[in-house]
Design a protein around this motif. Structure first.
Motif, short mmCIF file in Angstrom:
data_model
loop_
_atom_site.label_atom_id
_atom_site.label_comp_id
_atom_site.label_asym_id
_atom_site.label_seq_id
_atom_site.Cartn_x
_atom_site.Cartn_y
_atom_site.Cartn_z
N ARG A 82 -1.54 -5.42 6.51
CA ARG A 82 -0.34 -6.26 6.45
C ARG A 82 -0.61 -7.65 7.01
O ARG A 82 0.00 -8.62 6.55
N LEU B 257 -3.30 0.13 8.71
CA LEU B 257 -2.19 -0.32 7.87
C LEU B 257 -1.66 -1.66 8.33
O LEU B 257 -1.32 -2.52 7.51
N TYR C 26 1.31 2.39 3.50
CA TYR C 26 2.20 1.53 4.29
C TYR C 26 3.65 1.76 3.89
O TYR C 26 4.54 1.71 4.74
N SER D 165 0.83 -1.19 0.00
CA SER D 165 0.00 0.00 0.00
C SER D 165 0.87 1.24 0.00
O SER D 165 1.94 1.26 0.62
#
Length: 760
Positions: A603, A599, A233, A230
């Motif tokens: 993950r 975030l 991220y 992302s």
């Protein structure tokens, strides 16, 4: 001061076998201490018209054919070239999975040697006249993040590898020296809080400056290539790795070299250089007691092409080489400011490794400007070429050979003695009797200060002096890590874990465990038998516990866990599930805020999706868990107002459920099915309403129904943002109250019991 004696070629050891570690064959006696003052260098150096060639010249790979207008000494050939039969041009890490380019490479490049800048006022004035208000360091900083061409580095066994992504980090000398204990810089505040503030700032902004998404939902970089993470991220990871503070327990930000720069307009250049050196040795820029002062000095003469005579600058440069040795460079720059309208103007590349505080300052400056492009800096093409050549020569011909020599010397004089039988016996003696310590004679006098078992640890200040064996071993391990010799780094960190634990130097102990785990994960030659996941679990558990409970350092704890998650994830199979477990631990420990929480949820889903099952069918992999965490991320993105990202996460969840063979998705789970249906509906309504509002605003028309809908939406958003512990508005009233869906938000007991942490 640097003298030609520092440039002797490092001793080439015989390649050892794979089963044993053979110490480097260098002289067993240290050379006599040299007086590195400018006067001693002047008296010891003979007069010469050109610099002497290296005693054992080695070819350098990938030197740019286009050389800048540099008049640096000839005959200096890079000491970081490959040896025949043992070279490897390609990066050894390139054999990993596709996700390596986005995560592993980012982690590797984040650890770069620190080169301090100490420029005279006239040199900073030239940089300011070119539009760089913070001086010479701001001008050269972007060019150090990626050195032009391939840089060849030799490891401890004599094998050479060429890297095309090697870089250095330019810092201001002495900027963090007052921050001896590694606490937060009062100028910027805590990096831990600044990081969350920065993430919230970017979430509120349009995502034009970050990566974008393609029509099929894949992440796309601005250059059109696919990305594996992302954009938010990636920002989170890069800023977290850039927020490392100057600390006694690790030496990554301690200067490896110092660039002392003057300009050609200086009236007394040689005397100015001597004064600048004196400030680094015993003046205002002197290093703290835990920083090794024996870093390389590199002298730069900045010639003003627009106002000064080139012949006089060349004569002065020859005088500098006679006085200060071969670590000198003549940098020819124009002092006039470059405008975007100039024919040969080149935009200065943006800095990738900005700390959260620096990025916030940059965003605030942009907000205060009317024209968004006014903050961009430009240089003449000739200046860009000269700066790139200067940085490459500094790194390839001075910094890397200096680090290689230091690693060879410390490995032979300190580390090899610890690896032998006598060294192990002395370690056991120190642990149980205190015998064998360098400071054992003074242990009785220091017992009142609470020193560790070895007597080298100052518990009052929390430091080791730079000349103690523990500090030298940490310096050796960090230098090996920066040179990407992860095998040597891991073995040295392993020795330090025991020493720091015996001395009860808990922050040093946490750092050694953290970097030992990271070095083993980064080692491309490590096999599954030697790098068991349970060993990483133990080291990361010890590091995170010491950082949080004993040291109250959540920033380093977050960095430790995030690095472990990313490096475990790329290994796949069971390691990916371990990575997901540690990612969930980040949420349980409360190490991130609202944006960081979503975030991390993304993950976790990515970690479960990366796990490869051992059988086919519904029980292969962890697709259901990946889908569940994607749904949680979608719900959190929706609450933050990012409906586009929420829709993409829901598409990922549908894809995960659809990839499960002989499965009916969520049909057997009525609550989950209803929740998904309502979340889909809410996101679609939000996107449709936003599209209509944008269309009506562009036409200047706003219908009464839409105005009422807008008012209702604003009231609903205010109600959502008011309470801190709220249920999702998407859950139906007739559903049973099952609590929050995210396991990371359930009230959990403290995973670290607050008991006596003294391991006695």
């Amino acid at each position: 001061m640097t003298s030609p004696e520092d440039d002797v070629a490092p001793v080439k050891p015989a390649p050892p076998s794979l089963s044993t570690v053979i110490p480097l064959h260098v002289a067993k006696t240290r050379s006599p201490e040299r007086d590195e003052s400018p006067q001693a260098s002047t008296a010891s150096l003979p007069l010469r018209t050109s610099s002497p060639p290296a005693s054992t010249p080695r070819s350098s790979i990938g030197i740019s054919e286009r050389i800048s207008r540099s008049v640096s000494p000839h005959g200096r050939i890079s000491m970081s070239a490959s040896r025949m039969g043992r070279s490897s041009i390609a990066s050894p890490l390139s054999s990993y999975s596709d996700t390596y380019d986005d995560t592993r490479s980012l982690i590797v490049r984040s650890f770069s040697p620190a080169v301090a800048i100490y420029a005279s006022p006239d040199t900073d004035e030239i940089a300011r006249s070119k539009g760089f208000k913070n001086g010479f360091r701001e001008m050269v900083r972007p060019f150090g993040e990626r050195v032009t061409g391939k840089v060849v580095v030799r490891d401890s066994v004599g094998s050479s590898r060429a890297w095309d992504d090697f870089g250095v980090r330019f810092t201001n000398l002495g900027e963090d020296f007052g921050n001896d204990r590694g606490s937060m810089n009062p100028k910027y505040g805590s990096p831990f809080t600044r990081l969350e503030e920065l993430l919230e700032r970017y979430v509120e902004m349009p995502s034009d400056g970050l990566d974008t998404y393609s029509s099929d939902g894949r992440l796309m970089r601005p250059d059109g290539t696919a990305s594996q993470m992302s954009p938010y991220y990636r920002l989170f990871l890069s800023r977290l790795l850039s927020a490392t503070m100057f600390s006694p327990h690790e030496t990554f930000l301690h200067p490896v070299a110092c660039v002392i720069a003057i300009s050609s307009g200086n009236e007394a250049p040689i005397e100015t250089l001597r004064q600048l050196y004196a400030q680094t040795a015993q003046g205002s820029k002197v290093s703290p007691s835990f920083v090794n002062p024996e870093y390389l000095r590199y002298y730069v003469l900045v010639h003003d092409e627009d106002r000064d005579d080139l012949s006089k600058s060349k004569a002065l440069f020859e005088q500098m080489k006679r006085h200060f040795g071969i670590h000198c460079h003549l940098l020819r720059l124009r002092s006039d400011e470059c405008l975007p309208s100039d024919d040969d103007s080149v935009e200065v590349p943006a800095c990738e490794w900005l700390s959260p505080a620096e990025d916030l300052v940059r965003l605030n400056e942009i907000d205060n400007l009317i024209h968004m492009d006014i903050d961009l800096s430009y240089l003449f093409e000739s200046d860009v070429t000269a700066l790139k050549s200067f940085v490459r020569e500094l790194v390839a011909q001075s910094v890397i050979p200096h680090m290689e020599n230091r690693v060879a010397f410390w490995n032979d004089q300190v580390a090899s003695r610890r690896r032998g039988i006598s060294g192990r016996f002395m370690s056991i003696s120190k642990k149980w009797t205190g015998f064998g310590s360098i400071s054992s004679r003074n242990s009785s006098s220091q017992s009142g200060s609470g020193s560790g078992v070895s007597g080298n640890y100052d518990s009052l200040q929390g430091i080791y002096r730079y000349d103690t064996p523990e500090a030298l071993l940490r310096k050796l391990a960090d230098y090996a890590f920066l040179l990407r010799d992860y095998k040597l780094a891991a073995s040295t960190y392993e020795m330090l874990r025991t020493d720091y634990g015996n001395d009860k130097a808990w922050k040093h102990h946490a750092g050694a465990n953290e970097m030992c785990a990271i070095s083993n994960l980064l080692n491309p030659m490590a096999t599954a038998a030697k790098t068991r996941v349970d060993g990483f679990d133990q080291m990361m558990e010890t590091a995170s516990y010491s950082y949080l409970t004993r040291c109250s350092d959540p920033q380093n704890a977050l960095r430790c866990v995030v690095l472990g998650v990313e490096l475990l994830k790329v290994r796949g199979r069971t390691a990916a599930e371990t990575a997901a477990k540690w990612a969930i631990r980040i949420q349980e420990l409360g190490l991130v805020g609202a944006v960081g929480h979503v975030l991390v949820s993304e993950r976790v889903a990515s970690c479960f999706a990366a796990q490869v099952g051992t059988s086919s069918g519904a029980f292969s992999g962890r697709k259901r868990k990946a889908a569940f965490w994607s749904i949680m991320a979608a719900d959190e993105w929706f609450k933050l107002g990012k409906t586009e990202l929420a829709a993409l996460r829901l598409e990922d969840a549908d894809a995960f459920y659809g990839s499960i063979v002989s499965s009916e998705g969520t049909q057997h789970f009525k609550e989950m099915s209803l929740f998904l249906e309502q979340l889909h509906l809410a996101i679609n309504m939000k996107n449709a309403s936003r599209s209509r509002n944008v269309s009506n605003v562009s036409n200047g028309v706003l219908e009464p129904e839409e105005e009422a809908s807008k008012q209702l939406t604003e009231e609903t958003s205010e109600q959502l943002s008011a309470p801190s512990h709220r249920r999702s508005m998407l859950v139906a009233d007739n559903l049973p109250n099952t609590g929050l869906l995210s396991p990371g938000r359930l009230p959990r007991p403290d995973p670290f019991p607050h008991e006596d942490d003294d391991f006695e």
